[in-house]
Design a protein around this motif. Sequence first.
Motif, PDB file in Angstrom:
ATOM      1  N   ASP A  11      54.684  56.860  36.197  1.00 22.28           N
ATOM      2  CA  ASP A  11      55.843  56.520  37.025  1.00 22.28           C
ATOM      3  C   ASP A  11      55.484  55.504  38.106  1.00 22.28           C
ATOM      4  O   ASP A  11      56.240  54.558  38.364  1.00 22.28           O
ATOM      5  CB  ASP A  11      56.426  57.787  37.672  1.00 22.28           C
ATOM      6  CG  ASP A  11      57.235  58.626  36.704  1.00 22.28           C
ATOM      7  OD1 ASP A  11      57.557  58.120  35.603  1.00 22.28           O
ATOM      8  OD2 ASP A  11      57.538  59.793  37.025  1.00 22.28           O
ATOM      9  N   GLU A  12      54.334  55.696  38.724  1.00 25.38           N
ATOM     10  CA  GLU A  12      53.893  54.749  39.756  1.00 25.38           C
ATOM     11  C   GLU A  12      53.528  53.416  39.126  1.00 25.38           C
ATOM     12  O   GLU A  12      53.786  52.350  39.700  1.00 25.38           O
ATOM     13  CB  GLU A  12      52.701  55.320  40.524  1.00 25.38           C
ATOM     14  CG  GLU A  12      52.139  54.399  41.597  1.00 25.38           C
ATOM     15  CD  GLU A  12      53.133  54.033  42.692  1.00 25.38           C
ATOM     16  OE1 GLU A  12      52.905  53.014  43.373  1.00 25.38           O
ATOM     17  OE2 GLU A  12      54.132  54.751  42.867  1.00 25.38           O
ATOM     18  N   ALA A  13      52.915  53.447  37.939  1.00 26.85           N
ATOM     19  CA  ALA A  13      52.566  52.204  37.253  1.00 26.85           C
ATOM     20  C   ALA A  13      53.815  51.387  36.942  1.00 26.85           C
ATOM     21  O   ALA A  13      53.835  50.165  37.132  1.00 26.85           O
ATOM     22  CB  ALA A  13      51.798  52.517  35.970  1.00 26.85           C
ATOM     23  N   ILE A  14      54.868  52.049  36.493  1.00 28.67           N
ATOM     24  CA  ILE A  14      56.130  51.353  36.217  1.00 28.67           C
ATOM     25  C   ILE A  14      56.678  50.720  37.486  1.00 28.67           C
ATOM     26  O   ILE A  14      57.135  49.567  37.497  1.00 28.67           O
ATOM     27  CB  ILE A  14      57.158  52.324  35.599  1.00 28.67           C
ATOM     28  CG1 ILE A  14      56.856  52.557  34.124  1.00 28.67           C
ATOM     29  CG2 ILE A  14      58.576  51.792  35.763  1.00 28.67           C
ATOM     30  CD1 ILE A  14      57.151  51.370  33.221  1.00 28.67           C
ATOM     31  N   ASP A 168      49.043  56.573  27.581  1.00 30.34           N
ATOM     32  CA  ASP A 168      49.857  56.174  28.730  1.00 30.34           C
ATOM     33  C   ASP A 168      50.332  54.729  28.622  1.00 30.34           C
ATOM     34  O   ASP A 168      51.451  54.399  29.034  1.00 30.34           O
ATOM     35  CB  ASP A 168      49.083  56.389  30.021  1.00 30.34           C
ATOM     36  CG  ASP A 168      48.978  57.859  30.403  1.00 30.34           C
ATOM     37  OD1 ASP A 168      49.710  58.674  29.802  1.00 30.34           O
ATOM     38  OD2 ASP A 168      48.161  58.203  31.283  1.00 30.34           O
ATOM     39  N   PHE A 169      49.515  53.843  28.058  1.00 32.78           N
ATOM     40  CA  PHE A 169      49.958  52.460  27.893  1.00 32.78           C
ATOM     41  C   PHE A 169      51.068  52.363  26.847  1.00 32.78           C
ATOM     42  O   PHE A 169      51.976  51.538  26.971  1.00 32.78           O
ATOM     43  CB  PHE A 169      48.784  51.548  27.530  1.00 32.78           C
ATOM     44  CG  PHE A 169      48.028  51.039  28.727  1.00 32.78           C
ATOM     45  CD1 PHE A 169      48.638  50.210  29.651  1.00 32.78           C
ATOM     46  CD2 PHE A 169      46.711  51.402  28.933  1.00 32.78           C
ATOM     47  CE1 PHE A 169      47.947  49.735  30.768  1.00 32.78           C
ATOM     48  CE2 PHE A 169      46.005  50.940  30.038  1.00 32.78           C
ATOM     49  CZ  PHE A 169      46.626  50.104  30.963  1.00 32.78           C
ATOM     50  N   LYS A 170      51.020  53.207  25.828  1.00 37.72           N
ATOM     51  CA  LYS A 170      52.124  53.245  24.858  1.00 37.72           C
ATOM     52  C   LYS A 170      53.406  53.708  25.539  1.00 37.72           C
ATOM     53  O   LYS A 170      54.497  53.179  25.272  1.00 37.72           O
ATOM     54  CB  LYS A 170      51.771  54.167  23.695  1.00 37.72           C
ATOM     55  CG  LYS A 170      50.754  53.579  22.728  1.00 37.72           C
ATOM     56  CD  LYS A 170      50.461  54.539  21.585  1.00 37.72           C
ATOM     57  CE  LYS A 170      49.472  53.931  20.607  1.00 37.72           C
ATOM     58  NZ  LYS A 170      49.125  54.876  19.507  1.00 37.72           N
ATOM     59  N   LEU A 176      58.980  49.974  29.506  1.00 35.20           N
ATOM     60  CA  LEU A 176      59.279  48.576  29.812  1.00 35.20           C
ATOM     61  C   LEU A 176      60.350  48.022  28.868  1.00 35.20           C
ATOM     62  O   LEU A 176      61.241  47.283  29.291  1.00 35.20           O
ATOM     63  CB  LEU A 176      58.011  47.731  29.719  1.00 35.20           C
ATOM     64  CG  LEU A 176      56.985  47.950  30.837  1.00 35.20           C
ATOM     65  CD1 LEU A 176      55.665  47.284  30.486  1.00 35.20           C
ATOM     66  CD2 LEU A 176      57.503  47.437  32.181  1.00 35.20           C
ATOM     67  N   ILE A 177      60.276  48.392  27.593  1.00 31.36           N
ATOM     68  CA  ILE A 177      61.287  47.955  26.628  1.00 31.36           C
ATOM     69  C   ILE A 177      62.661  48.498  27.007  1.00 31.36           C
ATOM     70  O   ILE A 177      63.693  47.841  26.801  1.00 31.36           O
ATOM     71  CB  ILE A 177      60.902  48.409  25.209  1.00 31.36           C
ATOM     72  CG1 ILE A 177      59.670  47.625  24.731  1.00 31.36           C
ATOM     73  CG2 ILE A 177      62.056  48.216  24.226  1.00 31.36           C
ATOM     74  CD1 ILE A 177      59.087  48.138  23.431  1.00 31.36           C
ATOM     75  N   ARG A 186      61.201  43.846  32.286  1.00 29.97           N
ATOM     76  CA  ARG A 186      61.339  43.912  30.829  1.00 29.97           C
ATOM     77  C   ARG A 186      60.497  42.834  30.148  1.00 29.97           C
ATOM     78  O   ARG A 186      60.048  43.000  29.008  1.00 29.97           O
ATOM     79  CB  ARG A 186      62.801  43.768  30.437  1.00 29.97           C
ATOM     80  CG  ARG A 186      63.060  44.053  28.963  1.00 29.97           C
ATOM     81  CD  ARG A 186      64.535  44.133  28.681  1.00 29.97           C
ATOM     82  NE  ARG A 186      64.802  44.438  27.283  1.00 29.97           N
ATOM     83  CZ  ARG A 186      66.019  44.627  26.787  1.00 29.97           C
ATOM     84  NH1 ARG A 186      67.072  44.562  27.583  1.00 29.97           N
ATOM     85  NH2 ARG A 186      66.181  44.885  25.506  1.00 29.97           N
ATOM     86  N   LEU A 187      60.269  41.723  30.833  1.00 25.54           N
ATOM     87  CA  LEU A 187      59.418  40.673  30.280  1.00 25.54           C
ATOM     88  C   LEU A 187      58.028  41.204  29.962  1.00 25.54           C
ATOM     89  O   LEU A 187      57.394  40.777  28.995  1.00 25.54           O
ATOM     90  CB  LEU A 187      59.293  39.510  31.273  1.00 25.54           C
ATOM     91  CG  LEU A 187      60.538  38.679  31.563  1.00 25.54           C
ATOM     92  CD1 LEU A 187      60.235  37.674  32.668  1.00 25.54           C
ATOM     93  CD2 LEU A 187      61.014  37.973  30.308  1.00 25.54           C
TER      94      LEU A 187
END
Length: 208
Positions: A11-14, A168-170, A176-177, A186-187
Amino acid sequence: MIIGSRKIVVDEAIAQLRLYAETNGAVLKYYDGLPGPTTIGGSDPDRITLEDLARTMVAGSDLRALDFPWLLEVEAEKEFAAVPVDARLEDATPGSPLFEAATALDEKFSGHRGFGHAKKSKLLHLKRPYLFPVSDSFIRMTYSDASAGPDFLAAVHRDLVNPANVRDFKLLQVRLIAEPATSAARLLSEAPTLRLLDILASLLGEAK
């Protein structure tokens, strides 16, 4: 998610990636070539061009006038040819032929006065975006035990293949999608996992 010596939850990464995308639109467009990068490695993947150098300057490489002729004249076609444009750091286990080829290419651009690791990494990432991590002073803080050369490549490789990080990267990619079409973040769904790691490593180092 563990990146270098730091931890961050999805969540923080996003949230951090959203902020980065909103404030670095020119970098994503002119350096990363988002959305829809069509020419991996630049217009000539096996040699350095003026276009490459201009793109790195958008990402803050701060090249000097004296760097240009040296970089344009480096004879590295053989080293570039030994590393496919879509080669992935995840597949470059330390000691493997791919890892050794990446190290040889890295060394080809070493030793020029004033052309340090940060400038070099931004150039090599542009030429081989799935293999070479970007570095800057903040990323070196996050990877303080291995901030340059083969040790840095090996450390980032370990983080990319860490099963928990892979998961987590998946999840980050899915999130992001799913960002709204109007969201700059989204880019980043089109960016290599390695680039997402770089961005987060820089932000984590800056936050220390």
